[in-house]
Each structure stands twice: as structure tokens, then as C-alpha cells.
Design a protein around this motif. Structure first.
Motif, PDB file in Angstrom:
ATOM      1  N   ARG A 148       0.885  -1.329  -0.102  1.00  0.00           N
ATOM      2  CA  ARG A 148       0.044  -0.128   0.023  1.00  0.00           C
ATOM      3  C   ARG A 148       0.745   1.224  -0.061  1.00  0.00           C
ATOM      4  NH1 ARG A 148      -3.245   0.855   5.381  1.00  0.00           N
ATOM      5  NH2 ARG A 148      -1.175   1.816   5.880  1.00  0.00           N
ATOM      6  N   LEU A 149       0.698   2.161  -0.965  1.00  0.00           N
ATOM      7  CA  LEU A 149       1.202   3.506  -0.871  1.00  0.00           C
ATOM      8  C   LEU A 149       0.305   4.511  -0.626  1.00  0.00           C
ATOM      9  CD1 LEU A 149       3.069   2.766  -4.418  1.00  0.00           C
ATOM     10  CD2 LEU A 149       4.100   2.294  -2.236  1.00  0.00           C
ATOM     11  N   GLY A 150       0.702   5.213   0.414  1.00  0.00           N
ATOM     12  CA  GLY A 150      -0.070   6.297   0.724  1.00  0.00           C
ATOM     13  C   GLY A 150      -0.381   6.569   2.128  1.00  0.00           C
ATOM     14  N   ASN A 151      -0.622   7.846   2.527  1.00  0.00           N
ATOM     15  CA  ASN A 151      -1.034   8.079   3.909  1.00  0.00           C
ATOM     16  C   ASN A 151      -2.315   8.933   3.795  1.00  0.00           C
ATOM     17  OD1 ASN A 151      -1.241   8.964   6.524  1.00  0.00           O
ATOM     18  ND2 ASN A 151       1.120   9.072   6.832  1.00  0.00           N
ATOM     19  N   LYS A 152      -3.367   8.281   4.297  1.00  0.00           N
ATOM     20  CA  LYS A 152      -4.678   9.015   4.016  1.00  0.00           C
ATOM     21  C   LYS A 152      -4.548  10.043   5.199  1.00  0.00           C
ATOM     22  CE  LYS A 152      -7.682   5.887   7.197  1.00  0.00           C
ATOM     23  NZ  LYS A 152      -8.815   5.105   7.090  1.00  0.00           N
ATOM     24  N   ASP A 153      -4.198   9.994   6.318  1.00  0.00           N
ATOM     25  CA  ASP A 153      -4.063  11.095   7.133  1.00  0.00           C
ATOM     26  C   ASP A 153      -3.455  12.375   6.617  1.00  0.00           C
ATOM     27  OD1 ASP A 153      -5.288   9.605   9.090  1.00  0.00           O
ATOM     28  OD2 ASP A 153      -3.575   8.669   9.918  1.00  0.00           O
ATOM     29  N   LYS A 154      -2.762  12.040   5.716  1.00  0.00           N
ATOM     30  CA  LYS A 154      -2.050  13.362   4.996  1.00  0.00           C
ATOM     31  C   LYS A 154      -2.167  13.712   3.659  1.00  0.00           C
ATOM     32  CE  LYS A 154       2.022  12.628   8.036  1.00  0.00           C
ATOM     33  NZ  LYS A 154       3.571  12.567   8.237  1.00  0.00           N
ATOM     34  N   PHE A 155      -2.792  12.648   3.030  1.00  0.00           N
ATOM     35  CA  PHE A 155      -3.104  12.891   1.529  1.00  0.00           C
ATOM     36  C   PHE A 155      -4.310  11.795   1.187  1.00  0.00           C
ATOM     37  CE2 PHE A 155      -2.628  11.998  -3.045  1.00  0.00           C
ATOM     38  CZ  PHE A 155      -2.799  13.480  -3.606  1.00  0.00           C
ATOM     39  N   PRO A 156      -5.439  12.096   0.474  1.00  0.00           N
ATOM     40  CA  PRO A 156      -6.578  11.534   0.410  1.00  0.00           C
ATOM     41  C   PRO A 156      -6.556  10.381  -0.316  1.00  0.00           C
ATOM     42  CG  PRO A 156      -6.919  13.386  -0.618  1.00  0.00           C
ATOM     43  CD  PRO A 156      -5.723  13.587  -0.108  1.00  0.00           C
TER      44      PRO A 156
END
Length: 495
Positions: free
Chosen positions: A204-212
């Protein structure tokens, strides 16, 4: 199975003796289900994705009872064990152990031993609304296995939670207890004591707390290997025609696919030993306030040509879109899926196996879910993958095969919670069938399958719930069917 039961009950008993009440739970559950209706088969969604508890018979019933035990220890250690016993009328088995397992976990790592309901891995789909996974999922009874896994995404150190992974590796056995021998007719082949292997890795690539926005990518591979192949004779006796390797080398070749040796059939010597299949999995998640939009692709393969997309990236597989709505009374989630298994690397038919002519690229007619040794990718008559490709339990000739694996389908699922006590679910599917390349149907056949279900969870009867469902199928592949299903559940706490 008796040894597994003794082992798990020993674990359960010893843990109970040492248990501290505040860190321990012991619960029970009882479930009664019954269907009634008309048609050659029960409506598809009375059977599909119910962990093998449904029956293809239009009139059937079952009773399931079980206990689940859990205990939390210090330093991130925990244990969970469960046992479900079931019996039924017009089921694949009259009385059977549905679940028997022990999970031993440390932080994010789990060792799971036994038969346990597993909704599908590694790509997460909405199990209540999706038509299902393509490789394996909730369409069959649980396969007994030893499984090491990271079930939830684990952040990679040093990436500030922008990169995470999960995965598993498992070995097990298709414990059909002679079901195939009883099912097939004289003159047909069946297998016994077949072994199971699967593995996966998902990133998984991404951090939903910083980018949706999040992106997921991974692979799942599964294999049937070992076992014996038999011919059922006219007098009901059997003749062994093939004994596949079950040594340590066979386990290694299941993990790392390789060609078979001289003690395997010619097809295994020029291809891969065992029945290997799998899927590439992709998902894109977008978060907007209380909304969530999820788009996913599961690309199915059975050999190197489809595995490495030599015949097109998007020809065979399943695409889907799931919308999670802001909290409201009428609709919680909606899923649309499109399914295609019609390509299969093309229709080329020839007398031989891939690999005999290295100067040419010859790889076609992948014949999804079917195999010349193991019959079909199935368990107790139900397909291991998506139920829109009905398994051997639907064959009037009782063969261990998929009569139609060239399918195009659309599927819609919607659910909601109009009140705290009432919920609903609706599944609507439309599939077109062409049979197989080797044995095409006499014409394109169509099948409509639907489920309309309401669930009541009364506040005045804590732990109780009841579901009533209408199934309505129309078509000229599985035929017309109309039926009703009633399911009553009771859960409670013992400790």
C-alpha cells in the motif's frame, strides 16, 4: 480431523485454567438456516459466498453451533480458538466440522492452524456486496491449512507510514473425505488427498491522514499438488491411475513453481508441476470527508502468458467500484463489478503442450479452473473462486469440472440500515456463458441471479437476529428458480 480437535480443545482447556477474566472472552453462536422454493437449483445467491453452508438443492436446511475463545497476553501476544459443528439436510455433507482452528498472534504476525472462514486475501472486497474473489474466497467450506500471515497492513519503518505491506503463506489439504468418489459416475475420474498451497504479498502506497489517495498492488498465487487420481469403474470400485509426488521437493515446487520430474505426467514436465493459478490485484482508494471511493482490478491468470500480460492487461479479470456513503438511513455502500473470463489467451487448439516448440510462442486455451489431473479448482463441489462461474455441484453429469468458464458478467450490490434494528441487502447479477473452448455450449446462454434480503436485530432480544430473503433467478444456463430463505442467529457471552 480428530487429532486437530483434540489439540485445539487441549489448548482451549489449558488457557481457560490460566485465564484472567478481564483479558479473556468465551462466546457462543448458534445459526439455523432453511431454504424452500422451486427450480432445478436453489437461487445462486442462496448458495454463493456462504462458506459452503448453502446448498444447490432448492429445499435444504442446516444447523450450526460453535464457540470462540480469545485471550490477550502481555507484550502483544494473543490467542484465539474456535470450533463450529454443523449438520444439514440436502447439504454436501450431513454432519461436519465447519470450523476448527487456533490462531497464535504476536503483534501483527499470526500463525493460524486449522479450518477457518477467510473472506479473501490479499485484495479487500466488500464481502456482503461483492460477487467474490477470482482465486479463492468465501464460496466454499474452509480449507484446513497451516497459515502464517500479516492480516492487516504493517507500516514499513522509516517511510513515515507512506508504505505498508501484508501477506501470507499457507499449506493445507482438500479434506473432502471421499466426496468426489461418491459424486462422480462410473467412467469418470476423481482425485483424493490433494494438497493445497497459497501465498500473497500486497503493498500500500499512501497515507490517508496526510493525502486522501492510496494505491494498492499485489499478487496472490495458489496451487493444487500431490494427491492421487482414480477412475471409477462400472461396479463402483476404483482404479488408481496416477500418484503425484508429495515429498519435500513437491512442497518446494508448489512454493516456487517449476517443471515436474520423470515421475510426473508429460504435461507437468513441460509446464508447471501441479495446478497453479493466481491473480494480480490493484486498488485505488479516495477519501473525501465521510465519502470513500474505491476502484479495484483483479487480473486472473493460470500460466506465464496471462501472468505477465502477454495477451493484454485487461482482457480477463474483474473490475469493481465501491462507494461508501456518508452515514444515512437508506444506503450505506454500493458495489458494481464487471467480470470477464472469455479470453483465456485465445482459442488455439493443438495436440501437444506449451514448451514443446521453443522457437514459437504457443500458449492459449488456458481453460480456467479446469485441470487435466485435478479436475477443477473446487472444494466439495463449489468453485474456490467467483460463484458467477458455477462449480461441479451444478453439473448434471456429475463431472469434476467447470462446464462454462468463458463468462462475461455484471454485478450490483447495495445495502443500507434504515433503522438501528432493520437492515437490507440487494444483489443483482447478469452473466453470459459460452462454455469452454474445448466444449462450447450449443448457444450463448444467459443467467440472471438476484437476492433481496432484510435483517432484523431487535433491541428487546439482545444477541438475536433474523434474516428473510427472496431469491429470484431467470435464465437458460442454470434455469429459473424462485425461493425463500430464513436465517435465525443467536450469539452470547459465556465468559
Amino acid at each position: 480431523m480428530k487429532l486437530k480437535a483434540i489439540l485445539l480443545f487441549s489448548i482451549l482447556s489449558s488457557s481457560l485454567i490460566q485465564a484472567q477474566t478481564e483479558n479473556t472472552s468465551l462466546t457462543y453462536h448458534v445459526e439455523l438456516g432453511a431454504t424452500a422454493g422451486g427450480g432445478t437449483y436453489a437461487p445462486l445467491w442462496f448458495t454463493g459466498n456462504r462458506y459452503g453452508l448453502g446448498s444447490t438443492n432448492p429445499n435444504s436446511g442446516y444447523l450450526l453451533a460453535g464457540v470462540t475463545y480469545g485471550k490477550q497476553f502481555q507484550h502483544g501476544w494473543r490467542i484465539e480458538a474456535g470450533l463450529d459443528m454443523a449438520g444439514g439436510i440436502h447439504q454436501a455433507q450431513d454432519v461436519f466440522i465447519h470450523q476448527i482452528y487456533g490462531d497464535f498472534s504476536w503483534k501483527m504476525l499470526t500463525l493460524s492452524i486449522g479450518s477457518k472462514e477467510r473472506p479473501g486475501f490479499p485484495l479487500t472486497k466488500n464481502t456482503a456486496l461483492s460477487s467474490g474473489m477470482l482465486v479463492e474466497g468465501p464460496n466454499t467450506q474452509p480449507v484446513p491449512q497451516i497459515r502464517g500471515e500479516i492480516k492487516e497492513y504493517l507500516n514499513v519503518p522509516g517511510t513515515k507510514e507512506w508504505l505498508a505491506f501484508k501477506g501470507h503463506i499457507a499449506y493445507g489439504s482438500f479434506a473432502e473425505n471421499g466426496w468426489q468418489k461418491k459424486y462422480v459416475q462410473p467412467g469418470q475420474y476423481f482425485v483424493k488427498d490433494v494438497l493445497y498451497h497459497s501465498k500473497s504479498l500486497m503493498l500500500r502506497l499512501g497515507n490517508k491522514d496526510k493525502f486522501p489517495l492510496e494505491f494498492e498492488v499485489g499478487i496472490l498465487m495458489a496451487t493444487q499438488f500431490g494427491g492421487d487420481k482414480y477412475l471409477k469403474l462400472e461396479d463402483g470400485s476404483t482404479e488408481k491411475v496416477l500418484d503425484m509426488p508429495e515429498n519435500l521437493k513437491a512442497y518446494w515446487k508448489a512454493f516456487f513453481p517449476q517443471t515436474g520430474e520423470s515421475n510426473t505426467p508429460e504435461g507437468e514436465q513441460v509446464n508447471i508441476e501441479g495446478n497453479m493459478l493466481g491473480s494480480w490485484n490493484f486498488a485505488l482508494n479516495y477519501y473525501l470527508s465521510e465519502w470513500k471511493l474505491r476502484a479495484y482490478l483483479e487480473h486472473y491468470f493460470e500460466d506465464h502468458s496471462q501472468m505477465f500480460w502477454q495477451y493484454g492487461r485487461w482482457k480477463d479479470g474483474q473490475i469493481g467500484v465501491e462507494i461508501t456513503f456518508p452515514k444515512n438511513r437508506w444506503i450505506s455502500s454500493a458495489v458494481w463489478e464487471g467480470l470477464n473470463t472469455k479470453g483465456q489467451s485465445g482459442s488455439l487448439l493443438y495436440d501437444g503442450f506449451w514448451g514443446q516448440f521453443p522457437e514459437y510462442q504457443i500458449s492459449a486455451n488456458d481453460n480456467y479452473y479446469n485441470h487435466y489431473i485435478y479436475g477443477a479448482w473446487q472444494y466439495l463441489g463449489m468453485g474456490m473462486g467467483n460463484p458467477l462461474l458455477p462449480g461441479p455441484a451444478y453439473n448434471k453429469d456429475c463431472s469434476i469440472s467447470f462446464r462454462s468458464n468463458r463468462v462475461r458478467a455484471h454485478h450490483l450490490g447495495i445495502n443500507g440500515q434504515p433503522s438501528s434494528e432493520w437492515g437490507y441487502r440487494m444483489l443483482i447479477s447478469f452473466a453470459r456463458h459460452w462454455g469452454t473452448y474445448n466444449t462450447p455450449l450449443d448457444q450463448q446462454r444467459k443467467q440472471f441471479s438476484s437476492l433481496y434480503e432484510a435483517t432484523y436485530t431487535p433491541k428487546w432480544a439482545k444477541g438475536w437476529s433474523a434474516s428473510a430473503a427472496l431469491g429470484l433467478d431467470r435464465g437458460n444456463y442454470l434455469g429459473n428458480a424462485t425461493g425463500g430463505m430464513l436465517t435465525i442467529k443467536r450469539t452470547g457471552i459465556i465468559l
